[in-house]
Write a protein that holds these residues in place. Structure first.
Motif, short mmCIF file in Angstrom:
data_model
loop_
_atom_site.label_atom_id
_atom_site.label_comp_id
_atom_site.label_asym_id
_atom_site.label_seq_id
_atom_site.Cartn_x
_atom_site.Cartn_y
_atom_site.Cartn_z
N GLU A 65 7.86 -4.05 -2.58
CA GLU A 65 8.04 -2.97 -3.55
C GLU A 65 6.85 -2.02 -3.48
O GLU A 65 5.69 -2.44 -3.41
N GLY A 66 7.15 -0.73 -3.48
CA GLY A 66 6.08 0.26 -3.47
C GLY A 66 5.50 0.55 -2.11
O GLY A 66 4.46 1.20 -2.01
N LEU A 67 6.15 0.11 -1.04
CA LEU A 67 5.65 0.42 0.30
C LEU A 67 6.14 1.83 0.67
O LEU A 67 7.34 2.08 0.73
N LYS A 115 3.91 2.78 -8.77
CA LYS A 115 2.51 2.94 -8.42
C LYS A 115 1.58 2.79 -9.62
O LYS A 115 0.40 2.46 -9.46
N GLU A 116 2.10 3.00 -10.81
CA GLU A 116 1.25 2.97 -12.00
C GLU A 116 0.97 1.55 -12.49
O GLU A 116 -0.03 1.31 -13.15
N ILE A 176 7.18 9.26 -4.35
CA ILE A 176 5.89 9.07 -3.69
C ILE A 176 5.81 7.69 -3.01
O ILE A 176 4.78 7.36 -2.43
N THR A 177 6.87 6.92 -3.11
CA THR A 177 6.95 5.63 -2.43
C THR A 177 8.39 5.15 -2.51
O THR A 177 9.27 5.87 -3.02
N ASN A 178 8.65 3.95 -2.04
CA ASN A 178 9.98 3.35 -2.14
C ASN A 178 9.97 2.36 -3.30
O ASN A 178 9.41 1.26 -3.18
N PRO A 179 10.53 2.74 -4.44
CA PRO A 179 10.49 1.86 -5.61
C PRO A 179 11.45 0.69 -5.50
O PRO A 179 12.50 0.79 -4.86
#
Length: 322
Positions: free
Chosen positions: A112-114, A197-198, A266-269
């Motif tokens: 996740e997030g990559l 990301k947060e 801004i990423t892959n959620p």
């Protein structure tokens, strides 16, 4: 008459011996001394496969294998792929493996997030895949673990990753609640990528989504550093502190200078972040700051937030981080 009977008896015995020899050459152990992987190319014939088995020393003879396969084996077609031939396998078992066995599956994991640039690097680094792919569109890949076979194309694997995102996003969008502020699946991806990301804590994603949704609702700037960094690194770590000039740059990704959502993810959620923005926590919080344990403390007013931020700075000083 007695002599004829002896001849017939001998012929029967010889025939039986031949039959046993023929069958044992099919059902008895072959020359596989250890577990061995074997690749059946796409479109390969059994004749070509038998020849390759012979060359690799896994059977005695391709011609005897083919003869026995024709008489004693199944007529099912062989499959393409990479198969495991177990030590001591018989020619019969080898053929059955190619006809009915499961090809060896390998796996590539997308956390996740990559960001997409790192998804691309991961696919390109997998030397058992073939072909080239471009860096996928940000937010188009669903984080998960994906199976693939040796020799499969990178394009095919990437297509499955993107189809999985399309499928999950469509399913999640239908379940959105009235608290969701996003107006389209595309906006859901953008906001979910910021949530991803947060916070690294799954249990507070709905709260972060709730606070960010409140900001979107009233036209307040999101103030997420990760969006400011994205145009600079395309999702890779910055490796330094954000410069004041970067925080003041009024590019559309800088949510500390421009209100509203950035123009793209801004990423892959992952699934949980997408679900969080489509069903955010019911909260009046507008602010949050790290609490020192990996999570965040939330606040409804700027005054309360400033106190929380001061506590965080004090904790960092005590830890020697400032």
């Amino acid at each position: 008459m007695k002599k004829l009977g002896l001849v017939l008896g001998a012929a029967v015995l010889v025939g039986l011996a031949v039959l046993i020899w023929f069958a044992s050459g099919w059902y008895g152990s072959a020359d596989v001394e250890e577990d061995t992987s074997f690749i059946v190319p796409q479109g390969a014939t059994l004749t070509a496969v038998a020849r390759q088995l012979d060359e690799e020393g896994l059977i005695d003879s391709s011609s005897s294998f083919l003869l026995r396969a024709k008489i004693l084996g199944s007529g099912d077609p062989i499959q393409a792929g990479e198969f495991l031939i177990e030590a001591g396998a018989s020619p019969s078992q080898i053929l059955d493996t190619f006809q009915n066995g499961q090809a060896i599956r390998r796996f590539v994991s997308i956390p996740e997030g990559l960001p997409s640039i790192l998804v691309w690097e991961r696919l390109m680094a997998e030397d058992l895949l073939t072909g080239e792919v471009e860096v996928p569109e940000e937010g188009s890949v669903l984080p998960d673990t994906y199976a693939f076979e040796r020799g499969e194309s990178r394009a095919e694997v990437l297509a499955r990753m993107q189809a999985a995102m399309d499928s999950y996003l469509a399913q999640a969008w239908r379940k959105r609640t009235g608290r969701a502020v996003v107006k389209s699946p595309e906006e859901a991806l953008i906001l979910a990528s910021i949530v991803e990301k947060e916070t690294a804590q799954a249990d507070e994603r709905p709260m972060v989504a709730g606070a960010l949704s409140n900001r979107v609702r009233i036209g307040m700037m999101l103030g997420a550093d990760a969006t400011t960094i994205y145009p600079i690194t395309k999702g890779k770590p910055l490796g330094r502190r954000i410069r004041v000039s970067e925080l003041r740059d009024r590019n559309p990704y800088n949510t500390r200078a421009v209100a509203g959502l950035p123009p793209g993810p801004i990423t892959n959620p992952g699934r949980e972040s997408i679900a969080a923005v489509l069903d955010p926590a019911e909260t009046k919080a507008l602010y949050y700051v790290a609490d020192g344990t990996g999570g965040h403390v939330f606040a409804e007013t700027l005054e309360e937030h400033n106190r929380n931020a001061a506590n965080w700075r004090k904790l960092r000083r005590e830890r020697g981080e400032m």
